[in-house]
Write an enzyme that holds these catalytic residues in place. Sequence first.
Site: not given
Length: 300
Positions: A10-11, A60, A124, A149
């Site tokens: 992941g980021q 997720y 989500y 974001w």
Amino acid sequence: MRLLVTGRDGQVAASLLEAGRAGTEVVALGRPELDLARPDTVIDVIAAAKPDIVVSAAAYTAVDQAEDEPDLAFAVNAVGAGKVAEAAARLGVPVIHLSTDYVFDGTRAGAYVETDPTAPLGVYGASKLAGEQAVAVANPRHLILRTAWVYSPFGKNFVKTMLRLAADRDEISVVADQWGNPTSALDIADAILHTAAMLHADKDFAAFGTYHLAGTGETNWSGFARHILDTSLKSGGPWARVRDITTMDYPTKARRPANSRLSSANFADVFAWTAPDWRKSAEEVVRRLVMGETKRALTA
């Protein structure tokens, strides 16, 4: 200090691995050895790593796809997140859990604060809210950080999408009636390292709870796109015109909040850390991508 982060690809995990800090070892775990969709495996895997602090970043994140896969979204974002927090609690260590602005419905006039009522619009957001609740129950020593974001030089994100589209098109249509705080995962990583150091140094830290952690300043998606592409042009990268459209012009399976701006004032007061202006952080990421300066290439 050993910092264990879930969600290896992941980021945020990639940004933590890149950032590092003297005296801090960052260990990232992900599939197949750590799979939040198989929560029965989580506790043993985390215990074996012997962390001082656990960063729960795996999630997720397919917002539209979650509408068709609610069971998987809740398995990962709620049950799995709770197991990560439980694992940390069994080890007697804090958990820092990342959540989202999508726990709100977007009807507030100004920026959301931590005490505002939650009302997610889709699966989500609902699964992430359930994850917050599971984490809080499983480990009293928790920091739940809602962000928004998120983008970075790594993985899939809005900045990369705009640059890719600009390389092939003269004009890009972008929604202009959804507002929020673009947040660099590089900044999130810096904030987590700063916060983790505080928690590690102060074993009696008492200000656990939920905080907002987002980029400073606000914009809409089209304003974000314009800044990305203008920065790209100055750096020798692709550029395209941005045409404003409405949410109605770009229907998606999952509803998005029209306003998901977050006030991070409480986090700044408690932890003495404030994110840079979102424009400055976006410029850093765009320049790195355009100039090929990504230190740890993640193309997924």
